[in-house]
Design a protein around this motif. Structure first.
Motif, PDB file in Angstrom:
ATOM      1  N   PRO A  15     -37.539  54.529  49.011  1.00 17.01           N
ATOM      2  CA  PRO A  15     -37.894  54.637  47.596  1.00 17.01           C
ATOM      3  C   PRO A  15     -37.765  53.353  46.789  1.00 17.01           C
ATOM      4  CG  PRO A  15     -35.976  56.001  48.119  1.00 17.01           C
ATOM      5  CD  PRO A  15     -36.426  55.380  49.382  1.00 17.01           C
ATOM      6  N   LEU A  29     -41.918  53.516  49.088  1.00 19.48           N
ATOM      7  CA  LEU A  29     -42.566  54.824  49.124  1.00 19.48           C
ATOM      8  C   LEU A  29     -43.843  54.807  48.285  1.00 19.48           C
ATOM      9  CD1 LEU A  29     -42.274  57.837  49.963  1.00 19.48           C
ATOM     10  CD2 LEU A  29     -41.074  58.177  47.812  1.00 19.48           C
ATOM     11  N   HIS A  30     -43.754  54.182  47.123  1.00 16.96           N
ATOM     12  CA  HIS A  30     -44.900  54.129  46.216  1.00 16.96           C
ATOM     13  C   HIS A  30     -46.092  53.461  46.884  1.00 16.96           C
ATOM     14  CE1 HIS A  30     -47.194  53.214  42.531  1.00 16.96           C
ATOM     15  NE2 HIS A  30     -46.602  54.297  42.075  1.00 16.96           N
ATOM     16  N   ILE A  45     -47.740  55.798  49.498  1.00 16.08           N
ATOM     17  CA  ILE A  45     -48.422  57.008  49.019  1.00 16.08           C
ATOM     18  C   ILE A  45     -49.582  56.715  48.074  1.00 16.08           C
ATOM     19  CG2 ILE A  45     -48.145  59.155  47.710  1.00 16.08           C
ATOM     20  CD1 ILE A  45     -45.249  59.219  48.501  1.00 16.08           C
ATOM     21  N   TYR A  46     -49.431  55.716  47.235  1.00 15.06           N
ATOM     22  CA  TYR A  46     -50.391  55.507  46.144  1.00 15.06           C
ATOM     23  C   TYR A  46     -51.155  54.187  46.294  1.00 15.06           C
ATOM     24  CZ  TYR A  46     -47.207  59.009  44.344  1.00 15.06           C
ATOM     25  OH  TYR A  46     -46.437  60.120  44.212  1.00 15.06           O
ATOM     26  N   ARG A 101     -53.172  58.877  44.260  1.00 18.23           N
ATOM     27  CA  ARG A 101     -52.635  59.194  45.583  1.00 18.23           C
ATOM     28  C   ARG A 101     -53.703  58.928  46.629  1.00 18.23           C
ATOM     29  NH1 ARG A 101     -51.495  65.009  45.767  1.00 18.23           N
ATOM     30  NH2 ARG A 101     -53.654  65.138  46.375  1.00 18.23           N
ATOM     31  N   ILE A 127     -35.871  60.606  46.440  1.00 26.69           N
ATOM     32  CA  ILE A 127     -37.269  60.901  46.147  1.00 26.69           C
ATOM     33  C   ILE A 127     -37.402  62.256  45.459  1.00 26.69           C
ATOM     34  CG2 ILE A 127     -38.084  59.427  48.005  1.00 26.69           C
ATOM     35  CD1 ILE A 127     -38.783  61.870  49.610  1.00 26.69           C
ATOM     36  N   ASP A 146     -42.305  65.950  43.746  1.00 26.70           N
ATOM     37  CA  ASP A 146     -43.712  65.540  43.651  1.00 26.70           C
ATOM     38  C   ASP A 146     -44.051  64.511  44.728  1.00 26.70           C
ATOM     39  OD1 ASP A 146     -44.192  67.216  41.494  1.00 26.70           O
ATOM     40  OD2 ASP A 146     -43.910  65.635  39.989  1.00 26.70           O
ATOM     41  N   GLN A 147     -43.137  63.582  44.978  1.00 28.76           N
ATOM     42  CA  GLN A 147     -43.375  62.584  46.018  1.00 28.76           C
ATOM     43  C   GLN A 147     -43.412  63.238  47.401  1.00 28.76           C
ATOM     44  OE1 GLN A 147     -40.151  60.009  44.818  1.00 28.76           O
ATOM     45  NE2 GLN A 147     -41.591  58.455  44.070  1.00 28.76           N
ATOM     46  N   ASP A 154     -46.763  64.773  47.789  1.00 24.82           N
ATOM     47  CA  ASP A 154     -47.765  63.742  48.056  1.00 24.82           C
ATOM     48  C   ASP A 154     -47.652  63.218  49.489  1.00 24.82           C
ATOM     49  OD1 ASP A 154     -48.815  64.024  45.524  1.00 24.82           O
ATOM     50  OD2 ASP A 154     -47.824  62.251  44.697  1.00 24.82           O
TER      51      ASP A 154
END
Length: 156
Positions: free
Chosen positions: A78, A97-98, A101-102, A119, A137, A140-141, A144
């Motif tokens: 994270p 992590l961001h 995922i994104y 996403r 985390i 929502d994460q 995703d």
């Protein structure tokens, strides 16, 4: 030097000498991770107190999956600091992590005058994602992660 899978190149890598509990956990997680059984859970957890070797077990798992089973893995955490710890332990492709995922929506960002993230959709970038420091985390994460990746191992 790194190999093509983002792990440190260790031609004479010493054998993993974990505790009995670490070896049992490693074997159980390995069996789950490489299983082709579609009814197997998408997500598993590796839990333990601080200093019990969770990240060490996860690093060994990555090595075995990438080089033994030949499956693709992604490794993330994270925070940037937690991802840098993973890189120091040999997971040179560890990211936040961001980032896993994104992705940045450049068109929307330009139109709105601010950064807009979206996403990654059903990309299944890897057969398995390992998320270290998973206690940090959000739900929502996790939702995703389930869309973006196949199997998910939460470590923490």
């Amino acid at each position: 030097m790194t190999d093509t899978n983002g792990m440190a190149d260790t031609p004479t890598r010493p054998a993993f000498e974990g505790t009995e509990d670490q070896n049992k956990a490693l074997d159980d997680i390995m069996t789950w991770a490489i299983s082709s059984d579609r009814s197997a859970p998408q997500m598993a957890c590796l839990l333990g107190l601080a200093g019990t070797g969770k990240t060490t077990v996860a690093t060994e798992l990555i090595e075995r999956i990438r080089h033994g089973a030949g499956l693709s893995t992604a490794v993330c955490a994270p925070t940037g600091k937690a991802a840098s710890v993973l890189r120091r332990k040999g997971c040179l492709d560890a990211s936040t992590l961001h980032r896993a995922i994104y992705k940045l929506d450049e068109e929307a960002s330009e139109a709105q005058g601010k950064l807009v993230w979206e996403r990654r959709m059903n990309s299944r970038q890897a057969s398995l994602v390992i998320v270290d420091e998973a206690s940090m985390i959000t739900e929502d994460q996790i939702a995703d992660l389930k869309v973006v990746f196949g199997r998910i191992l939460l470590v923490g």
